[in-house]
Motif scaffolding. Structure first.
Motif, PDB file in Angstrom:
ATOM      1  N   LEU A  58       0.830  -1.208   0.000  1.00 46.39           N
ATOM      2  CA  LEU A  58       0.000   0.000   0.000  1.00 46.39           C
ATOM      3  C   LEU A  58       0.870   1.266   0.000  1.00 46.39           C
ATOM      4  O   LEU A  58       1.759   1.418   0.839  1.00 46.39           O
ATOM      5  CB  LEU A  58      -0.907  -0.005   1.241  1.00 46.39           C
ATOM      6  CG  LEU A  58      -1.887   1.166   1.363  1.00 46.39           C
ATOM      7  CD1 LEU A  58      -2.910   1.145   0.218  1.00 46.39           C
ATOM      8  CD2 LEU A  58      -2.609   1.129   2.715  1.00 46.39           C
ATOM      9  N   GLN A  59       0.600   2.166  -0.964  1.00 47.49           N
ATOM     10  CA  GLN A  59       1.431   3.373  -1.079  1.00 47.49           C
ATOM     11  C   GLN A  59       0.705   4.591  -0.501  1.00 47.49           C
ATOM     12  O   GLN A  59      -0.448   4.845  -0.839  1.00 47.49           O
ATOM     13  CB  GLN A  59       1.761   3.652  -2.542  1.00 47.49           C
ATOM     14  CG  GLN A  59       2.613   2.581  -3.193  1.00 47.49           C
ATOM     15  CD  GLN A  59       3.022   2.993  -4.599  1.00 47.49           C
ATOM     16  OE1 GLN A  59       3.810   3.911  -4.782  1.00 47.49           O
ATOM     17  NE2 GLN A  59       2.471   2.320  -5.585  1.00 47.49           N
ATOM     18  N   PHE A  60       1.387   5.322   0.343  1.00 48.40           N
ATOM     19  CA  PHE A  60       0.912   6.613   0.862  1.00 48.40           C
ATOM     20  C   PHE A  60       2.129   7.370   1.372  1.00 48.40           C
ATOM     21  O   PHE A  60       3.177   6.781   1.615  1.00 48.40           O
ATOM     22  CB  PHE A  60      -0.146   6.435   1.971  1.00 48.40           C
ATOM     23  CG  PHE A  60       0.265   5.524   3.084  1.00 48.40           C
ATOM     24  CD1 PHE A  60      -0.042   4.177   3.053  1.00 48.40           C
ATOM     25  CD2 PHE A  60       0.951   6.021   4.191  1.00 48.40           C
ATOM     26  CE1 PHE A  60       0.336   3.334   4.095  1.00 48.40           C
ATOM     27  CE2 PHE A  60       1.329   5.192   5.242  1.00 48.40           C
ATOM     28  CZ  PHE A  60       1.021   3.843   5.184  1.00 48.40           C
ATOM     29  N   ASP A  61       2.002   8.680   1.530  1.00 40.63           N
ATOM     30  CA  ASP A  61       3.157   9.509   1.902  1.00 40.63           C
ATOM     31  C   ASP A  61       2.984  10.146   3.275  1.00 40.63           C
ATOM     32  O   ASP A  61       1.916  10.689   3.579  1.00 40.63           O
ATOM     33  CB  ASP A  61       3.353  10.645   0.889  1.00 40.63           C
ATOM     34  CG  ASP A  61       3.686  10.102  -0.480  1.00 40.63           C
ATOM     35  OD1 ASP A  61       4.502   9.174  -0.552  1.00 40.63           O
ATOM     36  OD2 ASP A  61       3.106  10.599  -1.464  1.00 40.63           O
ATOM     37  N   PHE A  62       4.038  10.094   4.063  1.00 45.31           N
ATOM     38  CA  PHE A  62       4.090  10.817   5.346  1.00 45.31           C
ATOM     39  C   PHE A  62       5.539  11.185   5.596  1.00 45.31           C
ATOM     40  O   PHE A  62       6.424  10.413   5.270  1.00 45.31           O
ATOM     41  CB  PHE A  62       3.621   9.933   6.508  1.00 45.31           C
ATOM     42  CG  PHE A  62       2.161   9.659   6.496  1.00 45.31           C
ATOM     43  CD1 PHE A  62       1.295  10.506   7.164  1.00 45.31           C
ATOM     44  CD2 PHE A  62       1.645   8.579   5.815  1.00 45.31           C
ATOM     45  CE1 PHE A  62      -0.062  10.266   7.151  1.00 45.31           C
ATOM     46  CE2 PHE A  62       0.296   8.332   5.787  1.00 45.31           C
ATOM     47  CZ  PHE A  62      -0.567   9.172   6.465  1.00 45.31           C
ATOM     48  N   VAL A  63       5.788  12.321   6.192  1.00 45.91           N
ATOM     49  CA  VAL A  63       7.139  12.648   6.630  1.00 45.91           C
ATOM     50  C   VAL A  63       7.100  13.108   8.086  1.00 45.91           C
ATOM     51  O   VAL A  63       7.677  12.492   8.974  1.00 45.91           O
ATOM     52  CB  VAL A  63       7.799  13.726   5.745  1.00 45.91           C
ATOM     53  CG1 VAL A  63       9.191  14.063   6.262  1.00 45.91           C
ATOM     54  CG2 VAL A  63       7.890  13.239   4.299  1.00 45.91           C
ATOM     55  N   CYS A  64       6.358  14.198   8.335  1.00 51.44           N
ATOM     56  CA  CYS A  64       6.476  14.839   9.658  1.00 51.44           C
ATOM     57  C   CYS A  64       5.479  14.303  10.678  1.00 51.44           C
ATOM     58  O   CYS A  64       5.735  14.343  11.869  1.00 51.44           O
ATOM     59  CB  CYS A  64       6.282  16.338   9.510  1.00 51.44           C
ATOM     60  SG  CYS A  64       4.582  16.808   9.121  1.00 51.44           S
ATOM     61  N   ARG A  65       4.328  13.834  10.215  1.00 52.25           N
ATOM     62  CA  ARG A  65       3.209  13.392  11.075  1.00 52.25           C
ATOM     63  C   ARG A  65       2.694  14.508  11.972  1.00 52.25           C
ATOM     64  O   ARG A  65       2.105  14.261  13.011  1.00 52.25           O
ATOM     65  CB  ARG A  65       3.612  12.225  11.975  1.00 52.25           C
ATOM     66  CG  ARG A  65       4.240  11.093  11.258  1.00 52.25           C
ATOM     67  CD  ARG A  65       4.715  10.074  12.228  1.00 52.25           C
ATOM     68  NE  ARG A  65       5.827   9.330  11.711  1.00 52.25           N
ATOM     69  CZ  ARG A  65       6.503   8.443  12.401  1.00 52.25           C
ATOM     70  NH1 ARG A  65       6.166   8.194  13.653  1.00 52.25           N
ATOM     71  NH2 ARG A  65       7.496   7.810  11.863  1.00 52.25           N
TER      72      ARG A  65
END
Ligand code: SF4
Ligand code: F3S
Ligand code: FES
Length: 245
Positions: A58-65
């Protein structure tokens, strides 16, 4: 019983629009996952749990939350928003997630907002244009705190793309600069270091891909997770552009 306590016992059903445009055999489809909700669960946590337990691809983007990097924008039950800042307790137990429209799809919930933002920034040259004779060694003139505060307010944009995804004009006009672009020009217009005049700005946004393409639909204003005063900025720029036309 508080809402949070009530929601802690729920089973959530997440329907996620899945598609891998790199794979010729991939067809867009809704995938369904069930999770037990717990207190403080965000969509970020829920998606990670799905990836760990059921669906590693499953693809999704997060960096900082933390609502700062702007990378986790997605359409949540029909409304663009930041997944890391969305508590599941604020949503019904059936949650649909889809990628932000108007941007290039990388896969599943991951889109390339960077390419869009870069194109817009290059077209509008969203940086300070200083006077030609600026002495780079001289002390900068003092800025009034009220003005610095106004500039800071508009600088809080995180380029998440939610305003573009919520805008009917952006869906119809590929080169429309959107609320994010208009907000940037409004920000630089305020800056005393900026040498561009309103006539210069008219060259950039005095058409249907700029401020006159905006149909005042205000989806941008409603969904901006940083609650930027987009409605006011767009109306102000439009008035200014009318007077220089
Ligand atoms: Fe996101 Fe708001 Fe910036 Fe649009 S203006 S990109 S919604 S932070
Ligand atoms: Fe779009 Fe916002 Fe204008 S939603 S049409 S940029 S008011
Ligand atoms: Fe950075 Fe959501 S992960 S804004």
């Amino acid at each position: 019983m508080s809402n949070e306590t009530a929601s802690a016992a729920r089973t959530l059903t997440l329907r996620i629009l899945r598609h891998n445009p790199q794979d010729p055999a991939s067809e867009p489809r809704w995938a369904r996952y069930e999770l037990e909700e717990y207190e403080g669960m965000t969509l970020f946590i829920a998606l990670n749990e799905i990836r760990e337990r059921f669906e590693p691809s499953l693809q999704f983007d997060f960096v900082c939350r933390a609502g700062i990097c702007g990378s986790c924008g997605m359409v949540v039950n029909g409304r663009p928003g930041l997944a890391c800042r969305t508590l599941t307790s604020t949503l019904p137990s059936e949650i649909t997630l889809a990628p932000l429209p108007a941007f290039k799809l990388i896969g599943d919930l991951s889109v390339d907002t960077g390419q869009w933002m870069r194109g817009m920034s290059e077209r509008l040259e969203t940086w300070i244009h200083e006077q030609a004779e600026t002495d780079l060694h001289a002390l900068e003139e003092r800025m009034e705190p009220e003005l610095a505060e106004q500039i800071y307010e508009l600088d809080r944009c995180i380029e998440c793309g939610c305003c573009i995804a919520a805008c009917g004009t952006a869906r119809m006009r590929e080169d429309f600069v959107g609320a994010v672009g208009l907000n940037k020009l409004a920000r630089f217009r305020l800056d005393p270091h900026n040498a561009r005049t309103d006539a210069d700005l008219y060259e950039l946004i005095g058409d249907d891909d700029g401020v006159f393409g905006c149909m005042t639909l205000l989806g941008c204003h409603d969904v901006c997770p940083k609650e930027l005063p987009l409605q006011t900025q767009i109306a102000f720029l439009r008035r200014k552009m009318v007077t220089v036309s």
